[in-house]
Every structure is written in structure tokens, then in C-alpha cells.
Design a protein around this motif. Structure first.
Motif, PDB file in Angstrom:
ATOM      1  N   ALA A  33       0.868  -1.234  -0.108  1.00  0.00           N
ATOM      2  CA  ALA A  33      -0.058   0.064   0.161  1.00  0.00           C
ATOM      3  C   ALA A  33       0.984   1.393  -0.043  1.00  0.00           C
ATOM      4  N   VAL A  34       0.834   1.976  -0.951  1.00  0.00           N
ATOM      5  CA  VAL A  34       1.876   3.204  -1.147  1.00  0.00           C
ATOM      6  C   VAL A  34       1.040   4.376  -0.549  1.00  0.00           C
ATOM      7  N   SER A  35       1.549   4.720   0.551  1.00  0.00           N
ATOM      8  CA  SER A  35       0.780   5.669   1.652  1.00  0.00           C
ATOM      9  C   SER A  35       1.477   7.142   1.564  1.00  0.00           C
ATOM     10  N   LYS A  36       2.430   7.230   0.431  1.00  0.00           N
ATOM     11  CA  LYS A  36       3.216   8.572   0.242  1.00  0.00           C
ATOM     12  C   LYS A  36       1.953   9.872   0.243  1.00  0.00           C
ATOM     13  N   THR A  37       2.214  10.904   1.110  1.00  0.00           N
ATOM     14  CA  THR A  37       1.303  12.091   1.068  1.00  0.00           C
ATOM     15  C   THR A  37       0.101  11.918   2.121  1.00  0.00           C
ATOM     16  N   GLU A  56       6.969   4.172   0.888  1.00  0.00           N
ATOM     17  CA  GLU A  56       6.917   5.434   0.995  1.00  0.00           C
ATOM     18  C   GLU A  56       7.908   5.876   0.113  1.00  0.00           C
ATOM     19  N   ASN A  57       7.832   7.030  -0.516  1.00  0.00           N
ATOM     20  CA  ASN A  57       8.965   7.355  -1.586  1.00  0.00           C
ATOM     21  C   ASN A  57       9.948   8.462  -1.109  1.00  0.00           C
ATOM     22  N   ARG A  58       9.808   8.914   0.035  1.00  0.00           N
ATOM     23  CA  ARG A  58      10.602   9.949   0.528  1.00  0.00           C
ATOM     24  C   ARG A  58      11.170   9.360   2.061  1.00  0.00           C
ATOM     25  N   LEU A  77      10.872   1.256   1.120  1.00  0.00           N
ATOM     26  CA  LEU A  77      11.261   2.629   0.384  1.00  0.00           C
ATOM     27  C   LEU A  77      11.105   2.526  -0.923  1.00  0.00           C
ATOM     28  N   ILE A  78      10.233   3.207  -1.690  1.00  0.00           N
ATOM     29  CA  ILE A  78      10.284   2.755  -3.397  1.00  0.00           C
ATOM     30  C   ILE A  78      10.684   4.093  -4.041  1.00  0.00           C
ATOM     31  N   GLY A  79      11.120   5.175  -3.556  1.00  0.00           N
ATOM     32  CA  GLY A  79      11.193   6.358  -4.269  1.00  0.00           C
ATOM     33  C   GLY A  79      12.651   6.355  -4.362  1.00  0.00           C
ATOM     34  N   LEU A 159      14.195  -7.471  -8.874  1.00  0.00           N
ATOM     35  CA  LEU A 159      14.222  -6.208  -9.654  1.00  0.00           C
ATOM     36  C   LEU A 159      12.823  -5.284  -9.645  1.00  0.00           C
ATOM     37  N   MET A 160      12.945  -4.171  -9.860  1.00  0.00           N
ATOM     38  CA  MET A 160      11.722  -3.242  -9.752  1.00  0.00           C
ATOM     39  C   MET A 160      11.989  -2.503 -10.998  1.00  0.00           C
ATOM     40  N   THR A 161      10.636  -2.083 -11.438  1.00  0.00           N
ATOM     41  CA  THR A 161      10.574  -1.196 -12.579  1.00  0.00           C
ATOM     42  C   THR A 161       9.416  -0.283 -12.494  1.00  0.00           C
ATOM     43  N   MET A 162       9.099   0.822 -13.343  1.00  0.00           N
ATOM     44  CA  MET A 162       8.196   1.586 -13.402  1.00  0.00           C
ATOM     45  C   MET A 162       7.775   1.727 -15.032  1.00  0.00           C
ATOM     46  N   ALA A 163       6.524   1.295 -15.217  1.00  0.00           N
ATOM     47  CA  ALA A 163       6.169   1.785 -16.713  1.00  0.00           C
ATOM     48  C   ALA A 163       5.993   2.988 -17.007  1.00  0.00           C
ATOM     49  N   GLY A 200       4.063  -2.829 -11.143  1.00  0.00           N
ATOM     50  CA  GLY A 200       2.528  -2.708 -11.269  1.00  0.00           C
ATOM     51  C   GLY A 200       2.097  -1.653 -10.409  1.00  0.00           C
ATOM     52  N   MET A 201       1.287  -0.672 -10.649  1.00  0.00           N
ATOM     53  CA  MET A 201       0.924   0.356  -9.810  1.00  0.00           C
ATOM     54  C   MET A 201      -0.557   0.372 -10.005  1.00  0.00           C
ATOM     55  N   SER A 202      -1.350   1.396  -9.575  1.00  0.00           N
ATOM     56  CA  SER A 202      -2.853   1.629  -9.671  1.00  0.00           C
ATOM     57  C   SER A 202      -3.352   1.291 -11.006  1.00  0.00           C
ATOM     58  N   ARG A 203      -2.736   1.812 -12.036  1.00  0.00           N
ATOM     59  CA  ARG A 203      -3.207   1.851 -13.467  1.00  0.00           C
ATOM     60  C   ARG A 203      -2.712   0.456 -14.090  1.00  0.00           C
ATOM     61  N   VAL A 216       3.143  -5.897  -6.014  1.00  0.00           N
ATOM     62  CA  VAL A 216       2.592  -4.649  -6.756  1.00  0.00           C
ATOM     63  C   VAL A 216       2.295  -3.256  -5.659  1.00  0.00           C
ATOM     64  N   ARG A 217       2.941  -2.200  -6.366  1.00  0.00           N
ATOM     65  CA  ARG A 217       2.986  -0.779  -5.319  1.00  0.00           C
ATOM     66  C   ARG A 217       1.686   0.058  -5.802  1.00  0.00           C
ATOM     67  N   ILE A 218       0.653  -0.019  -5.062  1.00  0.00           N
ATOM     68  CA  ILE A 218      -0.664   0.511  -5.226  1.00  0.00           C
ATOM     69  C   ILE A 218      -0.822   1.602  -4.242  1.00  0.00           C
ATOM     70  N   GLY A 219      -1.047   2.836  -4.754  1.00  0.00           N
ATOM     71  CA  GLY A 219      -1.486   3.959  -3.893  1.00  0.00           C
ATOM     72  C   GLY A 219      -2.504   4.854  -4.178  1.00  0.00           C
ATOM     73  N   THR A 220      -3.037   5.261  -5.417  1.00  0.00           N
ATOM     74  CA  THR A 220      -4.327   5.903  -5.773  1.00  0.00           C
ATOM     75  C   THR A 220      -5.479   5.087  -5.490  1.00  0.00           C
ATOM     76  N   ALA A 221      -5.393   3.707  -5.803  1.00  0.00           N
ATOM     77  CA  ALA A 221      -6.643   2.946  -5.979  1.00  0.00           C
ATOM     78  C   ALA A 221      -6.974   2.595  -4.451  1.00  0.00           C
ATOM     79  N   GLY A 225      -6.956  10.060  -4.726  1.00  0.00           N
ATOM     80  CA  GLY A 225      -5.718  10.878  -5.425  1.00  0.00           C
ATOM     81  C   GLY A 225      -5.157  11.526  -4.460  1.00  0.00           C
ATOM     82  N   ARG A 226      -3.687  11.830  -5.039  1.00  0.00           N
ATOM     83  CA  ARG A 226      -2.778  12.869  -4.136  1.00  0.00           C
ATOM     84  C   ARG A 226      -3.108  14.051  -4.436  1.00  0.00           C
ATOM     85  N   THR A 227      -2.955  14.928  -3.552  1.00  0.00           N
ATOM     86  CA  THR A 227      -2.987  16.353  -3.691  1.00  0.00           C
ATOM     87  C   THR A 227      -1.875  16.906  -4.438  1.00  0.00           C
TER      88      THR A 227
HETATM   89  C1  LIG Z   1       3.661   6.516  -6.114  1.00  0.00           C
HETATM   90  C2  LIG Z   1       4.352   5.501  -6.384  1.00  0.00           C
HETATM   91  C3  LIG Z   1       3.486   4.172  -6.843  1.00  0.00           C
HETATM   92  C4  LIG Z   1       2.049   4.188  -6.634  1.00  0.00           C
HETATM   93  O1  LIG Z   1       1.304   4.791  -7.562  1.00  0.00           O
HETATM   94  P1  LIG Z   1      -0.162   5.025  -7.802  1.00  0.00           P
HETATM   95  O2  LIG Z   1      -0.368   5.209  -9.319  1.00  0.00           O
HETATM   96  O3  LIG Z   1      -0.840   5.775  -6.932  1.00  0.00           O
HETATM   97  O4  LIG Z   1      -0.761   3.643  -7.471  1.00  0.00           O
HETATM   98  C5  LIG Z   1       4.252   3.074  -7.215  1.00  0.00           C
HETATM   99  N1  LIG Z   1       5.399   2.907  -7.252  1.00  0.00           N
HETATM  100  C6  LIG Z   1       6.359   4.192  -7.209  1.00  0.00           C
HETATM  101  C7  LIG Z   1       7.666   4.103  -7.267  1.00  0.00           C
HETATM  102  C8  LIG Z   1       5.584   5.388  -6.751  1.00  0.00           C
HETATM  103  O5  LIG Z   1       6.479   6.704  -6.446  1.00  0.00           O
END
Ligand SMILES: *Cc1c(COP(=O)(O)O)cnc(C)c1O
Length: 230
Positions: A33-37, A56-58, A77-79, A159-163, A200-203, A216-221, A225-227
Motif C-alpha cells: 500500500a503506497v501511502s506517500k502524502t 513510501e517514496n521519501r 522505500l520505493i522512491g 528487480l523493480m521497474t516503473m512502466a 505494477g501500480m494502480s493503473r 505490486v505498489r498501489i497508492g491511488t486505488a 488521489g494525491r494532492t
Molecule cells: C507513487 C508510486 C506508486 C503508486 O502509484 P499509484 O499510481 O498511486 O498506485 C508506485 N511506485 C512508485 C515508485 C511510486 O512512486
């Protein structure tokens, strides 16, 4: 039922279904659960709903949240991490998903041995032009992996990646399959186990699970939404 609890329940069901569809055990995908912000009170709500792992990413935000939440939380820590914050990151988190240079890994390795704290590491691979983070060179990645395998308090787990933000279905499948194939090649070449694929993230988590994601790293879902986008 609170919204966070409802979202968590829906996503867990979805993850189990997707894992089963890809021929894997229902519990083979860990939900982060990505709880940043979001405030600690939201995290507490998710904990009450049975959630254990949070991303968290910071480092600064992690430092604020860790002391006010139960010690049973599994922090990731994901950021992007600056090497001058490696010591703090090692002390606060169980996992760091965003190691993208040998220099950073050296700092983490030193902090981990000095503090005799085991740290789980994922090496981040760059999958898109607009992403600034992640290894772009497979040679650099291999050199860093080799070094990490010799570190006593460092466990290189995968390994980790962001699409890319704008990637559509076919490209998402390709990006995630590429990460899995790279992992398979590294396992064979270095004769090690790299069991974790954080992708994998929310989308795009359905595509990621179809291609073998174990985290899977899921925040928004979950939290909404983050401000500000962190
Ligand atoms: C914010 C973040 C996510 C989560 O993104 P959502 O679209 O909110 O699910 C996943 N991975 C990283 C590295 C992020 O910074």
C-alpha cells in the motif's frame, strides 16, 4: 466499512483472481500500500483492515511516519534515494526498491553492516525515457548485482521497474515481460535466486501480475488521489 477498507478488500480479491489466472498461487503477489502524502491515520486504517506492507517514496516522510505507527509494519522505500540518506533509509525500512547505482548500493551496504541491520534490496531498471530513475545499462546493473551478492547485510531480492506513464496495454505487457526475462537471465548467469519482481501500480497492476509481478505498489486505488504527485 471505510473507503480504504473497501478498496483494500476489492484489490485483494482482484489480485488473487489475477494471480490464479496467470497460473500462480493466490497469495504469490504481495500488496504494497503506497501511502506517500497520506496521513498516518489513513495508514492506521489500512492496518486495521489487515494491511502489513507499506511503501513510501521519501526518507523524510518515512522518518515521520515510522515512529507513530506499530513496529509490526513492513516498510518499503520505493522512491529515488540520495546516497547521503542511505543510513536513514536502512534504519527505517526493511526493503529498498530503488537502488540504481553501485555508489548507492555501497553506501547502503556500509550502513547495513555498521548497524548490523539486514536490508532487502531490489535493483531498479529504467523502462522509459521519461523516468529518470533506474539502471539504463545492463552492464552497470550486473556489476552492482555482483557487488551486492558479496555484502553480508544486503539481500538482493530481485528487480523493480516503473512502466512509462502513457504506456498502453501491449507496451505494458512488453515492459513487464522484459523485466522478468532480464531477471531470468541474471539468475542463470549469477546462479542466484532473485525471486521478487516489484512492478505494477494502480493503473497497470493487472498487466504486471500477468507477467509475473510478486509485489505490486498501489497508492491511488487504495487511498485516493494525491494532492501533490510525489
Ligand atoms: C507513487 C508510486 C506508486 C503508486 O502509484 P499509484 O499510481 O498511486 O498506485 C508506485 N511506485 C512508485 C515508485 C511510486 O512512486
Amino acid at each position: 466499512m471505510s473507503l480504504i477498507t473497501e478498496h483494500l478488500t476489492q484489490i485483494r480479491t482482484r489480485i488473487s483472481t489475477l494471480a490464479a489466472q496467470s497460473g500462480r498461487p493466490e497469495n504469490s503477489v504481495r500488496l504494497l500500500a503506497v501511502s506517500k502524502t497520506f496521513p498516518a491515520s489513513d495508514i492506521a486504517e489500512a492496518i486495521a483492515a489487515g494491511q502489513v506492507s507499506f511503501g513510501e517514496n521519501r526518507v523524510q516522510e518515512l522518518a515521520e511516519k515510522v515512529p507513530v505507527l506499530p513496529s509490526s509494519v513492513d516498510w518499503h522505500l520505493i522512491g529515488q534515494l540520495q546516497s547521503n540518506k542511505a543510513v536513514k533509509a536502512v534504519l527505517l525500512a526493511n526493503w529498498i526498491h530503488s537502488v540504481d547505482s553501485l555508489h548507492l548500493l555501497e553506501k547502503i551496504g556500509r550502513a547495513a553492516s555498521v548497524n548490523q541491520k539486514k536490508i532487502n534490496i531490489l535493483l531498479e531498471v529504467n523502462s522509459g525515457e521519461e523516468n529518470k530513475s533506474g539502471f539504463r545499462s545492463v552492464d552497470d546493473l550486473k556489476q552492482t548485482l555482483e557487488r551486492g551478492l558479496s555484502m553480508e547485510y544486503v539481500e538482493i531480492k530481485g528487480l523493480m521497474t516503473m512502466a512509462p506513464m502513457d504506456a498502453q496495454d501491449a507496451e505494458l505487457h512488453r515492459v513487464f515481460a522484459d523485466l522478468r526475462n532480464l531477471r531470468d537471465r541474471l539468475q542463470a548467469q549469477f546462479e542466484v535466486k532473485l525471486p521478487e519482481l516489484s512492478m505494477g501500480m494502480s493503473r497497470d497492476y493487472p498487466q504486471a501480475i500477468a507477467e509475473g509481478a510478486t509485489m505490486v505498489r498501489i497508492g491511488t486505488a487504495i487511498f485516493g488521489g494525491r494532492t501533490y504527485s510525489a
